[in-house]
Design a protein around this motif. Structure first.
Motif, PDB file in Angstrom:
ATOM      1  N   ASP A  64     -22.721  24.245 -31.570  1.00  0.00           N
ATOM      2  CA  ASP A  64     -23.020  25.092 -30.416  1.00  0.00           C
ATOM      3  C   ASP A  64     -23.384  26.515 -30.852  1.00  0.00           C
ATOM      4  N   LEU A  65     -24.475  27.019 -30.264  1.00  0.00           N
ATOM      5  CA  LEU A  65     -24.904  28.390 -30.522  1.00  0.00           C
ATOM      6  C   LEU A  65     -24.840  29.272 -29.281  1.00  0.00           C
ATOM      7  N   ARG A  66     -25.156  28.703 -28.111  1.00  0.00           N
ATOM      8  CA  ARG A  66     -25.147  29.498 -26.874  1.00  0.00           C
ATOM      9  C   ARG A  66     -24.946  28.577 -25.680  1.00  0.00           C
ATOM     10  N   ASN A  67     -24.141  29.028 -24.726  1.00  0.00           N
ATOM     11  CA  ASN A  67     -23.927  28.286 -23.476  1.00  0.00           C
ATOM     12  C   ASN A  67     -23.617  29.311 -22.392  1.00  0.00           C
ATOM     13  N   GLU A  68     -24.619  29.606 -21.554  1.00  0.00           N
ATOM     14  CA  GLU A  68     -24.471  30.651 -20.543  1.00  0.00           C
ATOM     15  C   GLU A  68     -25.045  30.183 -19.208  1.00  0.00           C
ATOM     16  N   VAL A  69     -24.400  30.621 -18.120  1.00  0.00           N
ATOM     17  CA  VAL A  69     -24.922  30.409 -16.771  1.00  0.00           C
ATOM     18  C   VAL A  69     -25.272  31.777 -16.194  1.00  0.00           C
ATOM     19  N   TYR A  70     -26.537  31.950 -15.789  1.00  0.00           N
ATOM     20  CA  TYR A  70     -27.020  33.205 -15.226  1.00  0.00           C
ATOM     21  C   TYR A  70     -27.196  33.024 -13.717  1.00  0.00           C
ATOM     22  N   GLN A  71     -26.539  33.886 -12.939  1.00  0.00           N
ATOM     23  CA  GLN A  71     -26.604  33.817 -11.487  1.00  0.00           C
ATOM     24  C   GLN A  71     -27.653  34.794 -10.960  1.00  0.00           C
ATOM     25  N   GLY A  72     -28.093  34.543  -9.713  1.00  0.00           N
ATOM     26  CA  GLY A  72     -29.091  35.408  -9.087  1.00  0.00           C
ATOM     27  C   GLY A  72     -28.645  36.862  -9.027  1.00  0.00           C
ATOM     28  N   ASN A  73     -29.591  37.771  -9.173  1.00  0.00           N
ATOM     29  CA  ASN A  73     -29.280  39.203  -9.169  1.00  0.00           C
ATOM     30  C   ASN A  73     -30.494  39.955  -8.617  1.00  0.00           C
ATOM     31  N   ASP A  74     -30.494  41.235  -8.739  1.00  0.00           N
ATOM     32  CA  ASP A  74     -31.566  42.064  -8.176  1.00  0.00           C
ATOM     33  C   ASP A  74     -32.652  42.398  -9.193  1.00  0.00           C
ATOM     34  N   GLY A  75     -32.867  41.528 -10.137  1.00  0.00           N
ATOM     35  CA  GLY A  75     -33.936  41.755 -11.101  1.00  0.00           C
ATOM     36  C   GLY A  75     -33.467  42.210 -12.458  1.00  0.00           C
ATOM     37  N   GLU A  76     -32.145  42.255 -12.660  1.00  0.00           N
ATOM     38  CA  GLU A  76     -31.619  42.665 -13.960  1.00  0.00           C
ATOM     39  C   GLU A  76     -32.087  41.696 -15.039  1.00  0.00           C
ATOM     40  N   VAL A  77     -32.400  42.228 -16.206  1.00  0.00           N
ATOM     41  CA  VAL A  77     -32.811  41.422 -17.349  1.00  0.00           C
ATOM     42  C   VAL A  77     -31.608  41.229 -18.265  1.00  0.00           C
ATOM     43  N   TYR A  78     -31.310  39.961 -18.574  1.00  0.00           N
ATOM     44  CA  TYR A  78     -30.213  39.649 -19.477  1.00  0.00           C
ATOM     45  C   TYR A  78     -30.760  39.452 -20.887  1.00  0.00           C
ATOM     46  N   ASP A  79     -30.283  40.266 -21.814  1.00  0.00           N
ATOM     47  CA  ASP A  79     -30.654  40.127 -23.219  1.00  0.00           C
ATOM     48  C   ASP A  79     -29.405  39.789 -24.019  1.00  0.00           C
ATOM     49  N   SER A  80     -29.507  38.817 -24.899  1.00  0.00           N
ATOM     50  CA  SER A  80     -28.387  38.465 -25.769  1.00  0.00           C
ATOM     51  C   SER A  80     -28.917  38.039 -27.119  1.00  0.00           C
ATOM     52  N   ILE A  81     -28.067  38.117 -28.112  1.00  0.00           N
ATOM     53  CA  ILE A  81     -28.443  37.814 -29.494  1.00  0.00           C
ATOM     54  C   ILE A  81     -27.427  36.837 -30.076  1.00  0.00           C
ATOM     55  N   PHE A  82     -27.915  35.889 -30.861  1.00  0.00           N
ATOM     56  CA  PHE A  82     -27.008  35.009 -31.600  1.00  0.00           C
ATOM     57  C   PHE A  82     -27.592  34.771 -32.985  1.00  0.00           C
ATOM     58  N   LEU A  83     -26.736  34.409 -33.921  1.00  0.00           N
ATOM     59  CA  LEU A  83     -27.143  34.157 -35.298  1.00  0.00           C
ATOM     60  C   LEU A  83     -27.252  32.658 -35.549  1.00  0.00           C
ATOM     61  N   ASN A  84     -28.311  32.273 -36.216  1.00  0.00           N
ATOM     62  CA  ASN A  84     -28.480  30.898 -36.673  1.00  0.00           C
ATOM     63  C   ASN A  84     -28.219  30.880 -38.177  1.00  0.00           C
ATOM     64  N   ASN A  85     -26.989  30.555 -38.541  1.00  0.00           N
ATOM     65  CA  ASN A  85     -26.612  30.481 -39.951  1.00  0.00           C
ATOM     66  C   ASN A  85     -26.485  29.044 -40.443  1.00  0.00           C
ATOM     67  N   GLY A  86     -26.977  28.098 -39.650  1.00  0.00           N
ATOM     68  CA  GLY A  86     -26.876  26.705 -40.049  1.00  0.00           C
ATOM     69  C   GLY A  86     -25.529  26.111 -39.707  1.00  0.00           C
ATOM     70  N   HIS A  87     -25.368  24.823 -40.029  1.00  0.00           N
ATOM     71  CA  HIS A  87     -24.103  24.145 -39.776  1.00  0.00           C
ATOM     72  C   HIS A  87     -23.052  24.642 -40.763  1.00  0.00           C
ATOM     73  N   PRO A  88     -21.814  24.874 -40.306  1.00  0.00           N
ATOM     74  CA  PRO A  88     -20.790  25.435 -41.193  1.00  0.00           C
ATOM     75  C   PRO A  88     -20.553  24.627 -42.467  1.00  0.00           C
ATOM     76  N   SER A  89     -20.746  23.304 -42.416  1.00  0.00           N
ATOM     77  CA  SER A  89     -20.459  22.490 -43.597  1.00  0.00           C
ATOM     78  C   SER A  89     -21.663  21.746 -44.144  1.00  0.00           C
ATOM     79  N   ASP A  90     -22.767  21.696 -43.380  1.00  0.00           N
ATOM     80  CA  ASP A  90     -23.882  20.833 -43.793  1.00  0.00           C
ATOM     81  C   ASP A  90     -25.212  21.557 -43.969  1.00  0.00           C
ATOM     82  N   GLY A  91     -25.213  22.878 -43.980  1.00  0.00           N
ATOM     83  CA  GLY A  91     -26.429  23.598 -44.315  1.00  0.00           C
ATOM     84  C   GLY A  91     -27.362  23.844 -43.145  1.00  0.00           C
ATOM     85  N   ASP A  92     -28.617  24.153 -43.461  1.00  0.00           N
ATOM     86  CA  ASP A  92     -29.594  24.565 -42.450  1.00  0.00           C
ATOM     87  C   ASP A  92     -29.856  23.459 -41.433  1.00  0.00           C
TER      88      ASP A  92
END
Length: 333
Positions: free
Chosen positions: A221-249
């Motif tokens: 799992d890298l990201r799991n988010e639910v975005y609800q309706g709003n007044d036009g706000e932009v949601y920005d988020s960052i995550f790292l892809n470092n591969g599987h912890p034990s099995d590489g890229d």
């Protein structure tokens, strides 16, 4: 006359001895003193763990709220996983392998132990079954993200063990193991009275020596988010892809989108994922009144930083985003 009499007596005695011996053998058989080729096999009082071979397969229909009914095969693809302690089960529908990677709804994909047909949850074998299965037996396991399901064998009849597992928050699982097919015959997970999260029903077809392809994705799992309706706000988020912890890229990234945009004129939604080089392999835009249930995309995996940008307007609008990295295995039979 004497010689004939002796022969008749000998024959009578021989028949008597044969009859006596036959009676003794029958009594020994009925009392369980005579072993048979089925020694060590399951009985109606006790069901033992089966042994599988590469190419064994079972046909099931899976029903989920997200994807409806899907009928496909589960196939034994390996028998020496985890240092020769586990089987590997693949699925013959590649899309279903991708769906499982994202939603983890099929516990019987991937590694399953030889000794107990235990499934893996977060890298740890979990005893969904507890062999030998006998009426009244109780035990616990973790599954579907919930810990300590309380399970019990309710009844064994005609080689089928009927079981239930209860959890205060997870709901109820009703399932059965059929020794005639050597695997599960039914599983129904009801998270609440009104929500059945999974039905897994044996279709009546199973066999040996499967021919074709089978798939499995080992996901992280890298990201799991639910975005609800709003007044036009932009949601920005960052995550790292470092591969599987034990099995590489990772081989790929897998994206799940569940979208509901209300029908008001100003409602809309957008989604963009961008890698560290500035490339956006997935961009979506939805107008008012859009409903997109459970769409799945597969994009190349690049090690490093990723950014997500989401907009979601409209009071009841919703965008559910799941991103996982995966190592995909394909077996050819």
């Amino acid at each position: 006359m004497f010689r004939i009499g002796v022969n008749m007596a000998q024959k009578w005695a021989l028949r008597k001895n044969q009859s006596t011996a036959l009676i003794v053998v029958l009594l020994m058989f009925l009392s369980g003193c005579v072993s048979s080729n089925n020694s060590g096999s399951s009985s109606d009082d006790e069901l033992l763990v089966p042994q599988w071979e590469i190419g064994d397969w079972w046909m099931y229909t899976f029903t989920t709220p997200e994807f409806g009914d899907v009928t496909t095969r589960l196939v034994v693809t390996e028998t020496d996983a985890e240092e020769n302690t586990s089987y590997m089960l693949g699925i013959t529908n590649q899309l279903e392998a991708h769906r499982h990677a994202l939603l983890n709804f099929n516990p019987f994909l991937g590694r399953i132990t030889h000794s107990n047909l235990s499934v893996y949850e977060n890298g740890i074998p979990q005893p969904v079954f507890s062999f030998p299965l006998v009426e009244g037996k109780i035990w616990s396991f973790d599954l579907f993200g919930y810990t300590n399901w309380n399970s019990q064998v309710l009844m064994i009849n005609d080689g089928i063990a009927y079981m239930t597992a209860n959890h205060d928050e997870g709901g109820l699982i009703e399932y059965s193991f059929d020794t005639n097919i050597g695997f599960i015959s039914k599983l129904v997970w009801m998270e609440t009275e009104d929500l059945t999260k999974l039905e897994m029903m044996f279709s009546g077809q199973n066999d040996e020596d499967y021919a074709g392809d089978a798939y499995f994705v080992r996901a992280y799992d890298l990201r799991n988010e639910v975005y609800q309706g709003n007044d036009g706000e932009v949601y920005d988020s960052i995550f790292l892809n470092n591969g599987h912890p034990s099995d590489g890229d990772f081989d790929h990234l897998y994206i799940y989108l569940d979208v509901e945009i209300t029908s008001s004129a100003s409602s809309h939604g957008t989604f963009t994922i961008k890698d560290h080089t500035g490339i956006s392999p997935k961009v979506e835009a939805w107008n008012s009144g859009t409903s997109e249930k459970g769409s799945i995309s597969v994009i190349p995996s690049q090690a490093g930083e990723y950014s997500l940008t989401v907009t979601c307007t409209g009071a009841d609008s919703m965008i559910h985003v799941i991103v996982v990295g995966g190592l995909e295995t394909v077996w050819e039979f």
